[in-house]
Write a protein that holds these residues in place. Sequence first.
Motif, PDB file in Angstrom:
ATOM      1  N   ALA A 100      15.174  35.563-103.785  1.00 15.34           N
ATOM      2  CA  ALA A 100      15.227  36.861-103.166  1.00 15.34           C
ATOM      3  C   ALA A 100      13.841  37.318-102.796  1.00 15.34           C
ATOM      4  O   ALA A 100      13.743  38.422-102.349  1.00 15.34           O
ATOM      5  CB  ALA A 100      15.833  37.848-104.155  1.00 15.34           C
ATOM      6  N   LEU A 101      12.834  36.394-102.949  1.00 13.83           N
ATOM      7  CA  LEU A 101      11.501  36.839-102.603  1.00 13.83           C
ATOM      8  C   LEU A 101      11.179  36.373-101.193  1.00 13.83           C
ATOM      9  O   LEU A 101      11.773  35.471-100.672  1.00 13.83           O
ATOM     10  CB  LEU A 101      10.476  36.266-103.594  1.00 13.83           C
ATOM     11  N   LEU A 102      10.176  37.037-100.569  1.00 12.68           N
ATOM     12  CA  LEU A 102       9.802  36.655 -99.214  1.00 12.68           C
ATOM     13  C   LEU A 102       9.071  35.318 -99.209  1.00 12.68           C
ATOM     14  O   LEU A 102       8.310  35.004-100.109  1.00 12.68           O
ATOM     15  CB  LEU A 102       8.893  37.727 -98.601  1.00 12.68           C
ATOM     16  N   VAL A 103       9.312  34.529 -98.157  1.00 11.67           N
ATOM     17  CA  VAL A 103       8.600  33.269 -97.989  1.00 11.67           C
ATOM     18  C   VAL A 103       7.167  33.582 -97.574  1.00 11.67           C
ATOM     19  O   VAL A 103       6.911  34.500 -96.794  1.00 11.67           O
ATOM     20  CB  VAL A 103       9.294  32.417 -96.898  1.00 11.67           C
ATOM     21  N   ALA A 104       6.229  32.829 -98.101  1.00  9.00           N
ATOM     22  CA  ALA A 104       4.825  33.054 -97.744  1.00  9.00           C
ATOM     23  C   ALA A 104       4.643  32.976 -96.243  1.00  9.00           C
ATOM     24  O   ALA A 104       5.262  32.169 -95.564  1.00  9.00           O
ATOM     25  CB  ALA A 104       3.960  32.001 -98.436  1.00  9.00           C
ATOM     26  N   SER A 105       3.768  33.807 -95.712  1.00  2.00           N
ATOM     27  CA  SER A 105       3.582  33.861 -94.266  1.00  2.00           C
ATOM     28  C   SER A 105       3.067  32.558 -93.691  1.00  2.00           C
ATOM     29  O   SER A 105       3.204  32.300 -92.499  1.00  2.00           O
ATOM     30  CB  SER A 105       2.600  34.991 -93.926  1.00  2.00           C
ATOM     31  N   HIS A 139      17.736  31.190 -95.525  1.00  2.00           N
ATOM     32  CA  HIS A 139      19.126  31.157 -95.060  1.00  2.00           C
ATOM     33  C   HIS A 139      20.073  30.825 -96.196  1.00  2.00           C
ATOM     34  O   HIS A 139      19.665  30.271 -97.218  1.00  2.00           O
ATOM     35  CB  HIS A 139      19.281  30.121 -93.937  1.00  2.00           C
ATOM     36  N   ARG A 140      21.347  31.170 -95.990  1.00  2.00           N
ATOM     37  CA  ARG A 140      22.360  30.815 -96.976  1.00  2.00           C
ATOM     38  C   ARG A 140      22.388  29.297 -97.153  1.00  2.00           C
ATOM     39  O   ARG A 140      22.192  28.533 -96.207  1.00  2.00           O
ATOM     40  CB  ARG A 140      23.745  31.272 -96.522  1.00  2.00           C
ATOM     41  N   LEU A 141      22.658  28.869 -98.375  1.00  2.00           N
ATOM     42  CA  LEU A 141      22.717  27.438 -98.650  1.00  2.00           C
ATOM     43  C   LEU A 141      23.731  26.749 -97.743  1.00  2.00           C
ATOM     44  O   LEU A 141      23.455  25.671 -97.201  1.00  2.00           O
ATOM     45  CB  LEU A 141      23.091  27.211-100.122  1.00  2.00           C
ATOM     46  N   GLU A 185      17.616  28.406-100.649  1.00  5.52           N
ATOM     47  CA  GLU A 185      17.827  29.678 -99.950  1.00  5.52           C
ATOM     48  C   GLU A 185      16.534  30.468 -99.830  1.00  5.52           C
ATOM     49  O   GLU A 185      16.255  31.067 -98.768  1.00  5.52           O
ATOM     50  CB  GLU A 185      18.889  30.504-100.682  1.00  5.52           C
ATOM     51  N   LYS A 186      15.729  30.495-100.884  1.00  8.92           N
ATOM     52  CA  LYS A 186      14.494  31.265-100.837  1.00  8.92           C
ATOM     53  C   LYS A 186      13.524  30.703 -99.806  1.00  8.92           C
ATOM     54  O   LYS A 186      12.937  31.428 -99.001  1.00  8.92           O
ATOM     55  CB  LYS A 186      13.826  31.294-102.210  1.00  8.92           C
TER      56      LYS A 186
END
Length: 399
Positions: free
Chosen positions: A13-18, A223-225, A218-219
């Motif tokens: 649920a965390l943001l992917v690094a830029s 996207h959804r698995l 997913e993280k």
Amino acid sequence: MRRTPSRRLLAAALLVASALAPMAAFPATAGPAAGAARHDEDGCPPDGFGAGLTARLDRTIEDVRKKAGVPGAVVGLWMPGKGCYVRATGVADKATGEPMAADSFLRIGSETKTFTVTALLELVDDGLIGLDDPISRYVRGVPGGHRITLRHLAEMRSGLFPYTSDPGFIKALLSDPRRSFTPRETLAYGFRHANTFAPGKQFQYSNTNLVLLGLVIEKISGHRLADFIHHRVLRPSHLRHTLFPQGAEFPEPHPRGYTDQTLDGSTADATNWNPSWAWAAGAMISDLQDLRRWARIVATGTLLSPGTQAQRLRTLPTGFPGTSYGLGIFETNGWIGHNGSIPGYETVTVHLPARKATLVIMINTDIQTGGQEPSTLLARAITAVATPDHVYDGAVVGR
């Protein structure tokens, strides 16, 4: 209860690094339409192995099927240079006597793990994750997560308690098998317990591992698995009859599935039970021809770089004779792949590189005979006839 499913239920649920390039948005995953026309691709004549071997296989399969109480079975065996064999036998519905069909869809249980781990390894090839990254980097709250790596999870060597062995989970599932579980809900059942050993010290089959890998996918992908697997695994593999259901949906045609994994040990029809509890560890659906194609893709590494495939194939001892486990796959006497078991259904999908042979078995029960999976009994008997120098004995994993 007579036998708890903890031993057999699928046996981020965390943001992917830029700095990570975002992936193109995926539409919702679409499965095959119910009743959609499908053509037979096996091209296998009735005596594909010649009359003698074909008759022996027919007799062997019927003997095992009847002794093990298997209502219906679909078997495909392809051996380049020698021939092929495709049979559907028995019934798809015990009440109506409807015959088993070779083009049936089936719930494939733990064979889902081969798809989830392939998706994970594609992210490794993309340079977005590393197999030796700790799970704590991606998912919070994992007991001892700073010492457990993604590799440990894929190899079943994390030491995390299997949530399917928690009595509370078993009661919740079997009290209402049509309910929906989220990944976090299932993990909570496992995280109630202390880890069973230090990471990497031994093998323990645990669906907790695969649920965590699904959350990592997913993280990192955003996207959804189900969508990631559809676009990065199923589509490039041309698997048009394989899907990751959102709930209990089940394309036609499919057989009824029978299980004794119930609160009182009685036999029940599990056809429409919701597989959400198994998620990344065992919720997917497929058919004979797609599994035939998938067996070779997994064993040969078509979707992966040679280096990553080599890591996948580095199998380690399981503690059970004849079977070793790699990254989401097992090896047993030369056969590479996975089996699957979920209430009502069992499958085996394996490839034998030494012969370039492929075996797929699909049955509509998971009720054991003498403590053994019926799909294992079939696979062992079939390979004893067709490949006596490579007899399948993958009786330990997939539960």
